[in-house]
Design a protein around this motif. Structure first.
Motif, PDB file in Angstrom:
ATOM      1  N   VAL A 101       0.837  -1.207   0.000  1.00 35.76           N
ATOM      2  CA  VAL A 101       0.000   0.000   0.000  1.00 35.76           C
ATOM      3  C   VAL A 101       0.871   1.255   0.000  1.00 35.76           C
ATOM      4  O   VAL A 101       0.634   2.199  -0.765  1.00 35.76           O
ATOM      5  N   VAL A 102       1.889   1.267   0.870  1.00 33.58           N
ATOM      6  CA  VAL A 102       2.787   2.423   0.933  1.00 33.58           C
ATOM      7  C   VAL A 102       3.500   2.619  -0.401  1.00 33.58           C
ATOM      8  O   VAL A 102       3.600   3.736  -0.930  1.00 33.58           O
ATOM      9  N   ALA A 103       3.973   1.505  -0.990  1.00 35.49           N
ATOM     10  CA  ALA A 103       4.690   1.588  -2.262  1.00 35.49           C
ATOM     11  C   ALA A 103       3.777   2.069  -3.381  1.00 35.49           C
ATOM     12  O   ALA A 103       4.232   2.752  -4.314  1.00 35.49           O
ATOM     13  N   ALA A 104       2.479   1.734  -3.293  1.00 38.78           N
ATOM     14  CA  ALA A 104       1.541   2.137  -4.340  1.00 38.78           C
ATOM     15  C   ALA A 104       1.360   3.647  -4.399  1.00 38.78           C
ATOM     16  O   ALA A 104       1.033   4.201  -5.452  1.00 38.78           O
ATOM     17  N   TYR A 105       1.574   4.331  -3.273  1.00 37.52           N
ATOM     18  CA  TYR A 105       1.422   5.785  -3.248  1.00 37.52           C
ATOM     19  C   TYR A 105       2.703   6.528  -3.629  1.00 37.52           C
ATOM     20  O   TYR A 105       2.674   7.744  -3.859  1.00 37.52           O
ATOM     21  N   ILE A 106       3.827   5.822  -3.664  1.00 32.55           N
ATOM     22  CA  ILE A 106       5.100   6.493  -3.950  1.00 32.55           C
ATOM     23  C   ILE A 106       5.112   7.180  -5.317  1.00 32.55           C
ATOM     24  O   ILE A 106       5.538   8.347  -5.425  1.00 32.55           O
ATOM     25  N   PRO A 107       4.655   6.527  -6.424  1.00 35.06           N
ATOM     26  CA  PRO A 107       4.653   7.229  -7.718  1.00 35.06           C
ATOM     27  C   PRO A 107       3.824   8.514  -7.687  1.00 35.06           C
ATOM     28  O   PRO A 107       4.212   9.519  -8.280  1.00 35.06           O
ATOM     29  N   PHE A 108       2.680   8.469  -6.981  1.00 35.24           N
ATOM     30  CA  PHE A 108       1.839   9.669  -6.873  1.00 35.24           C
ATOM     31  C   PHE A 108       2.574  10.786  -6.134  1.00 35.24           C
ATOM     32  O   PHE A 108       2.566  11.948  -6.566  1.00 35.24           O
ATOM     33  N   ILE A 109       3.249  10.428  -5.036  1.00 36.59           N
ATOM     34  CA  ILE A 109       3.978  11.435  -4.253  1.00 36.59           C
ATOM     35  C   ILE A 109       5.139  12.011  -5.056  1.00 36.59           C
ATOM     36  O   ILE A 109       5.390  13.226  -5.053  1.00 36.59           O
ATOM     37  N   VAL A 110       5.863  11.136  -5.777  1.00 33.59           N
ATOM     38  CA  VAL A 110       6.997  11.597  -6.586  1.00 33.59           C
ATOM     39  C   VAL A 110       6.519  12.541  -7.678  1.00 33.59           C
ATOM     40  O   VAL A 110       7.145  13.592  -7.941  1.00 33.59           O
ATOM     41  N   LEU A 111       5.403  12.190  -8.335  1.00 35.70           N
ATOM     42  CA  LEU A 111       4.867  13.052  -9.386  1.00 35.70           C
ATOM     43  C   LEU A 111       4.465  14.411  -8.837  1.00 35.70           C
ATOM     44  O   LEU A 111       4.767  15.460  -9.427  1.00 35.70           O
ATOM     45  N   MET A 112       3.783  14.408  -7.689  1.00 31.34           N
ATOM     46  CA  MET A 112       3.364  15.680  -7.090  1.00 31.34           C
ATOM     47  C   MET A 112       4.569  16.519  -6.698  1.00 31.34           C
ATOM     48  O   MET A 112       4.574  17.754  -6.859  1.00 31.34           O
ATOM     49  N   ALA A 113       5.623  15.858  -6.195  1.00 37.53           N
ATOM     50  CA  ALA A 113       6.831  16.600  -5.815  1.00 37.53           C
ATOM     51  C   ALA A 113       7.519  17.197  -7.035  1.00 37.53           C
ATOM     52  O   ALA A 113       8.042  18.322  -6.994  1.00 37.53           O
ATOM     53  N   SER A 114       7.519  16.466  -8.155  1.00 42.89           N
ATOM     54  CA  SER A 114       8.177  16.958  -9.363  1.00 42.89           C
ATOM     55  C   SER A 114       7.423  18.130  -9.975  1.00 42.89           C
ATOM     56  O   SER A 114       7.998  18.956 -10.687  1.00 42.89           O
ATOM     57  N   MET A 115       6.117  18.216  -9.693  1.00 43.39           N
ATOM     58  CA  MET A 115       5.300  19.297 -10.236  1.00 43.39           C
ATOM     59  C   MET A 115       5.361  20.558  -9.386  1.00 43.39           C
ATOM     60  O   MET A 115       4.938  21.637  -9.812  1.00 43.39           O
ATOM     61  N   ALA A 116       5.873  20.410  -8.163  1.00 37.14           N
ATOM     62  CA  ALA A 116       5.948  21.577  -7.271  1.00 37.14           C
ATOM     63  C   ALA A 116       7.021  22.545  -7.771  1.00 37.14           C
ATOM     64  O   ALA A 116       8.092  22.136  -8.225  1.00 37.14           O
ATOM     65  N   ARG A 117       6.787  23.857  -7.698  1.00 34.48           N
ATOM     66  CA  ARG A 117       7.727  24.879  -8.142  1.00 34.48           C
ATOM     67  C   ARG A 117       8.246  25.687  -6.945  1.00 34.48           C
ATOM     68  O   ARG A 117       7.525  25.863  -5.970  1.00 34.48           O
ATOM     69  N   PRO A 118       9.435  26.176  -7.047  1.00 37.56           N
ATOM     70  CA  PRO A 118       9.922  27.070  -5.995  1.00 37.56           C
ATOM     71  C   PRO A 118       9.042  28.299  -5.879  1.00 37.56           C
ATOM     72  O   PRO A 118       8.390  28.709  -6.840  1.00 37.56           O
ATOM     73  N   ALA A 119       9.023  28.910  -4.704  1.00 33.74           N
ATOM     74  CA  ALA A 119       8.130  30.039  -4.444  1.00 33.74           C
ATOM     75  C   ALA A 119       8.412  31.207  -5.391  1.00 33.74           C
ATOM     76  O   ALA A 119       7.491  31.856  -5.887  1.00 33.74           O
ATOM     77  N   ASN A 120       9.707  31.506  -5.669  1.00 35.23           N
ATOM     78  CA  ASN A 120      10.016  32.658  -6.522  1.00 35.23           C
ATOM     79  C   ASN A 120       9.598  32.416  -7.967  1.00 35.23           C
ATOM     80  O   ASN A 120       9.153  33.306  -8.672  1.00 35.23           O
ATOM     81  N   GLU A 121       9.695  31.151  -8.432  1.00 33.58           N
ATOM     82  CA  GLU A 121       9.274  30.823  -9.795  1.00 33.58           C
ATOM     83  C   GLU A 121       7.770  30.890  -9.913  1.00 33.58           C
ATOM     84  O   GLU A 121       7.220  31.354 -10.912  1.00 33.58           O
TER      85      GLU A 121
END
Length: 212
Positions: A16-36
């Motif tokens: 179950v934990v591993a199943a959420y990892i791709p979702f978390i990684v994708l969301m993290a990759s989509m996050a932008r720095p505050a100044n950008e």
């Protein structure tokens, strides 16, 4: 998903934990720095949105099955406990039938003749398996009337040396003892043997006399 139900609970949680990892990684990759983010509006590509929903659906899918598997585990444990109780009752009945074939142990209800040999039942609850393992043949015992709201005839077997409960006598003997000795009786006896069965450890006792 039968293969998933057969997995240990710990492995199911890891999946179950591993199943959420791709979702978390994708969301993290989509996050932008505050100044950008301050310079340009946040946008999401179509393929990113599709992947996000797919990964989230996979996580929810395995979460639902993990919950179902956990409930199935609890039901199976209850079934195993009931099976053990039924097997102990069957063993007790066969033991009494064997004793009935021996003239010395033949009893006429509702009376009981002491000394009397009985099988210990109810050994699978609480710490009684451990208590039996700490007992030795020849240990002095007490068979004590211990009524409850649900079981008014109940009689517990206590090892006087360890002061721990080993189990009870079967329901037919409980009724007979109560009929003969009355409420609150206490009988003296000894442990004859302890042995293993498919349902766990049990043993036989010899009820000798009424405690003075």
């Amino acid at each position: 998903m039968k293969w998933y139900y057969r997995l240990p609970a710990t492995i199911r949680i890891v999946i179950v934990v591993a199943a959420y990892i791709p979702f978390i990684v994708l969301m993290a990759s989509m996050a932008r720095p505050a100044n950008e983010a301050a310079q340009s509006p946040e946008t999401m590509e179509t393929w990113q949105a599709i992947l996000m929903f797919v990964f989230l659906a996979i996580g929810i899918f395995f979460t639902v099955f993990a919950v179902k598997a956990s409930k199935a585990d609890q039901f199976s444990a209850k079934e195993r406990q009931e099976a053990l109780q039924r097997e102990q009752s069957a063993l007790s009945q066969r033991f009494r039938q064997t004793l009935a074939a021996v003239p010395f142990f033949t009893q006429t209800e509702p009376s009981i003749t002491l000394p009397a040999c009985e099988m210990i039942v109810g050994t699978s609850v609480d710490d009684r398996q451990m208590n039996l393992s700490e007992s030795r043949p020849g240990d002095p015992l007490s068979v004590i009337h211990a009524p409850t709201a649900k079981y008014p005839n109940a009689a517990k077997i206590v090892n006087d040396r360890t002061e721990k409960i080993l189990g009870t006598v079967n329901i037919d003997t409980e009724k007979t003892l109560l009929s003969k000795f009355g409420n609150g009786y206490s009988l003296h006896g000894s442990l004859k043997e302890v042995y293993s069965t498919p349902a766990g450890s049990t043993g036989t006792i010899e009820i000798l006399s009424k405690t003075e």
